[in-house]
Design a protein around this motif. Sequence first.
Motif, PDB file in Angstrom:
ATOM      1  N   LEU A 174       0.830  -1.206   0.000  1.00 55.75           N
ATOM      2  CA  LEU A 174       0.000   0.000   0.000  1.00 55.75           C
ATOM      3  C   LEU A 174       0.864   1.257   0.000  1.00 55.75           C
ATOM      4  CD1 LEU A 174      -2.818  -1.083   2.478  1.00 55.75           C
ATOM      5  CD2 LEU A 174      -2.962  -0.888  -0.005  1.00 55.75           C
ATOM      6  N   ARG A 175       1.955   1.213   0.757  1.00 56.41           N
ATOM      7  CA  ARG A 175       2.889   2.349   0.750  1.00 56.41           C
ATOM      8  C   ARG A 175       3.501   2.519  -0.641  1.00 56.41           C
ATOM      9  NH1 ARG A 175       6.005   0.537   4.395  1.00 56.41           N
ATOM     10  NH2 ARG A 175       4.705   1.245   6.130  1.00 56.41           N
ATOM     11  N   ASN A 176       3.841   1.385  -1.249  1.00 56.47           N
ATOM     12  CA  ASN A 176       4.393   1.395  -2.599  1.00 56.47           C
ATOM     13  C   ASN A 176       3.380   1.925  -3.614  1.00 56.47           C
ATOM     14  OD1 ASN A 176       4.777  -0.757  -5.239  1.00 56.47           O
ATOM     15  ND2 ASN A 176       6.539   0.451  -4.617  1.00 56.47           N
ATOM     16  N   PHE A 177       2.110   1.594  -3.407  1.00 54.94           N
ATOM     17  CA  PHE A 177       1.041   2.060  -4.296  1.00 54.94           C
ATOM     18  C   PHE A 177       0.958   3.584  -4.277  1.00 54.94           C
ATOM     19  CE2 PHE A 177      -3.784   2.360  -4.984  1.00 54.94           C
ATOM     20  CZ  PHE A 177      -3.660   2.301  -6.364  1.00 54.94           C
ATOM     21  N   GLY A 178       1.001   4.159  -3.078  1.00 59.47           N
ATOM     22  CA  GLY A 178       0.962   5.615  -2.969  1.00 59.47           C
ATOM     23  C   GLY A 178       2.157   6.271  -3.639  1.00 59.47           C
ATOM     24  N   GLU A 179       3.343   5.697  -3.458  1.00 62.64           N
ATOM     25  CA  GLU A 179       4.548   6.245  -4.086  1.00 62.64           C
ATOM     26  C   GLU A 179       4.466   6.151  -5.606  1.00 62.64           C
ATOM     27  OE1 GLU A 179       7.624   3.946  -2.344  1.00 62.64           O
ATOM     28  OE2 GLU A 179       7.613   5.024  -0.419  1.00 62.64           O
ATOM     29  N   ASN A 180       3.909   5.044  -6.097  1.00 69.00           N
ATOM     30  CA  ASN A 180       3.785   4.881  -7.547  1.00 69.00           C
ATOM     31  C   ASN A 180       2.859   5.934  -8.145  1.00 69.00           C
ATOM     32  OD1 ASN A 180       5.435   2.623  -7.474  1.00 69.00           O
ATOM     33  ND2 ASN A 180       3.732   1.200  -7.244  1.00 69.00           N
ATOM     34  N   ILE A 181       1.786   6.259  -7.425  1.00 68.51           N
ATOM     35  CA  ILE A 181       0.839   7.265  -7.914  1.00 68.51           C
ATOM     36  C   ILE A 181       1.483   8.648  -7.939  1.00 68.51           C
ATOM     37  CG2 ILE A 181      -1.312   8.475  -7.384  1.00 68.51           C
ATOM     38  CD1 ILE A 181      -2.375   5.813  -6.255  1.00 68.51           C
ATOM     39  N   HIS A 182       2.138   9.017  -6.850  1.00 64.19           N
ATOM     40  CA  HIS A 182       2.689  10.371  -6.734  1.00 64.19           C
ATOM     41  C   HIS A 182       3.929  10.573  -7.598  1.00 64.19           C
ATOM     42  CE1 HIS A 182      -0.130  11.582  -3.676  1.00 64.19           C
ATOM     43  NE2 HIS A 182       0.205  10.565  -2.896  1.00 64.19           N
ATOM     44  N   ASN A 183       4.695   9.495  -7.827  1.00 66.39           N
ATOM     45  CA  ASN A 183       5.952   9.625  -8.568  1.00 66.39           C
ATOM     46  C   ASN A 183       5.913   8.973  -9.948  1.00 66.39           C
ATOM     47  OD1 ASN A 183       7.214  10.919  -6.311  1.00 66.39           O
ATOM     48  ND2 ASN A 183       7.467   8.899  -5.364  1.00 66.39           N
ATOM     49  N   ASN A 184       4.721   8.490 -10.334  1.00 67.85           N
ATOM     50  CA  ASN A 184       4.538   7.862 -11.650  1.00 67.85           C
ATOM     51  C   ASN A 184       5.522   6.707 -11.856  1.00 67.85           C
ATOM     52  OD1 ASN A 184       3.231   7.559 -14.118  1.00 67.85           O
ATOM     53  ND2 ASN A 184       4.663   8.911 -15.194  1.00 67.85           N
ATOM     54  N   LEU A 185       5.580   5.808 -10.871  1.00 68.64           N
ATOM     55  CA  LEU A 185       6.494   4.667 -10.918  1.00 68.64           C
ATOM     56  C   LEU A 185       5.746   3.401 -11.327  1.00 68.64           C
ATOM     57  CD1 LEU A 185       8.434   5.355  -7.588  1.00 68.64           C
ATOM     58  CD2 LEU A 185       9.117   5.986  -9.916  1.00 68.64           C
ATOM     59  N   THR A 186       6.506   2.375 -11.696  1.00 68.30           N
ATOM     60  CA  THR A 186       5.924   1.097 -12.105  1.00 68.30           C
ATOM     61  C   THR A 186       5.782   0.179 -10.897  1.00 68.30           C
ATOM     62  OG1 THR A 186       6.949   1.274 -14.289  1.00 68.30           O
ATOM     63  CG2 THR A 186       6.192  -0.907 -13.607  1.00 68.30           C
ATOM     64  N   PRO A 187       4.605  -0.382 -10.654  1.00 66.19           N
ATOM     65  CA  PRO A 187       4.404  -1.280  -9.504  1.00 66.19           C
ATOM     66  C   PRO A 187       5.240  -2.549  -9.605  1.00 66.19           C
ATOM     67  CG  PRO A 187       2.303  -0.518 -10.388  1.00 66.19           C
ATOM     68  CD  PRO A 187       3.354  -0.119 -11.377  1.00 66.19           C
ATOM     69  N   LEU A 188       5.503  -3.141  -8.447  1.00 63.30           N
ATOM     70  CA  LEU A 188       6.265  -4.381  -8.395  1.00 63.30           C
ATOM     71  C   LEU A 188       5.552  -5.500  -9.147  1.00 63.30           C
ATOM     72  CD1 LEU A 188       8.743  -5.841  -7.199  1.00 63.30           C
ATOM     73  CD2 LEU A 188       7.357  -6.360  -5.185  1.00 63.30           C
ATOM     74  N   THR A 189       4.230  -5.540  -9.047  1.00 66.69           N
ATOM     75  CA  THR A 189       3.424  -6.499  -9.800  1.00 66.69           C
ATOM     76  C   THR A 189       2.362  -5.721 -10.560  1.00 66.69           C
ATOM     77  OG1 THR A 189       3.774  -8.209  -8.118  1.00 66.69           O
ATOM     78  CG2 THR A 189       1.972  -8.557  -9.672  1.00 66.69           C
ATOM     79  N   ASN A 190       2.328  -5.893 -11.881  1.00 64.59           N
ATOM     80  CA  ASN A 190       1.461  -5.067 -12.710  1.00 64.59           C
ATOM     81  C   ASN A 190       0.850  -5.877 -13.842  1.00 64.59           C
ATOM     82  OD1 ASN A 190       3.502  -5.046 -14.904  1.00 64.59           O
ATOM     83  ND2 ASN A 190       4.679  -3.827 -13.434  1.00 64.59           N
TER      84      ASN A 190
END
Length: 320
Positions: free
Chosen positions: A279-295
């Motif tokens: 969930l923390r990673n999800f928020g970072e991906n949204i704010h920083n336009n990053l690729t999720p670990l599993t997508n």
Amino acid sequence: MLKSVVIGSKRKVEIFEHLLATVNGFDLVGFVDPDDSQNVSMLGEFMFALEIASMGDVFFVDRHVKNLPFDVICNLVKMGKHIFFDGYRNWNLGEIETLSKFKRESNVVIQIGNVLHNKPLFTAALQLVKKPRYIKLEKHCHPPETGEFAAWIHTNLYQEIDLIQRTVSSRVRSISARPMFLFGKQTDLFNIHLEFDNDAIAHITAGRAMEPGTYTLKIFQQDRLYLLNFSANELVEYRTAEQSDQLSLSADFDHPELPPELIRIDRQIMPFDTWKMELRNFGENIHNNLTPLTNLEHALEVTTTCEWAIDKVQRKYQDL
């Protein structure tokens, strides 16, 4: 703060409410349960999507939701909504490709969480594994009902195939798949043999003919083996006493007395809260336009392999 909505049961809402309280950036504002007929708009799937889209910016989708049309997800993505899936959904290749297209056009984050690949047992093993040559999965599970073979593959082997493919890090070159009927007309044992472009090999055996409780993944390298026991949550490394020796695939690793040329090392599994991390990673991906670990790319790769195996089986065994 991102206004967050759970698509799932009230019980799932309570779980997410507890989890999101420990993660910054999300404000849980409500939920909708598509499996409750009272929450489904009578005006159709698009209007239903509009109805729930107005509730939030981010949507968390419960893996147990059944009555969630694919078009509703597509419409949410086209409206610019970020989505976190609690596990892989049972979509076909065409659906995943379509959703990927909408995701790129809308520039949103679609993350898949709560999968085996992100659990502490496997992440601990992945730090140790180098150039696996042979992988063997054994799993006890109930046989598929007639007409439910494809769904059975998704339920029992989808995440495991995901583990294998990401561990090998190479494209699948060939597949052979075959059911075995030992006790009757149902599939008692199912075997999949995968060969990869880098010459690695994986073999999967699953079904009720396996010893109850069996759920292991063995990863062989030239001089060592990593045994992941999902039932016992154990990670064990076996290596040869002499580094120049090659590990034998025929060694009896389950025997209480190991051959003298083998060394057993019980590896520590670092405990961490997978949910909070994702969930923390999800928020970072949204704010920083990053690729999720599993997508969706991982879902596409696994679905390609699964559909390939299913097609091979159903061409010969139409009654499954």
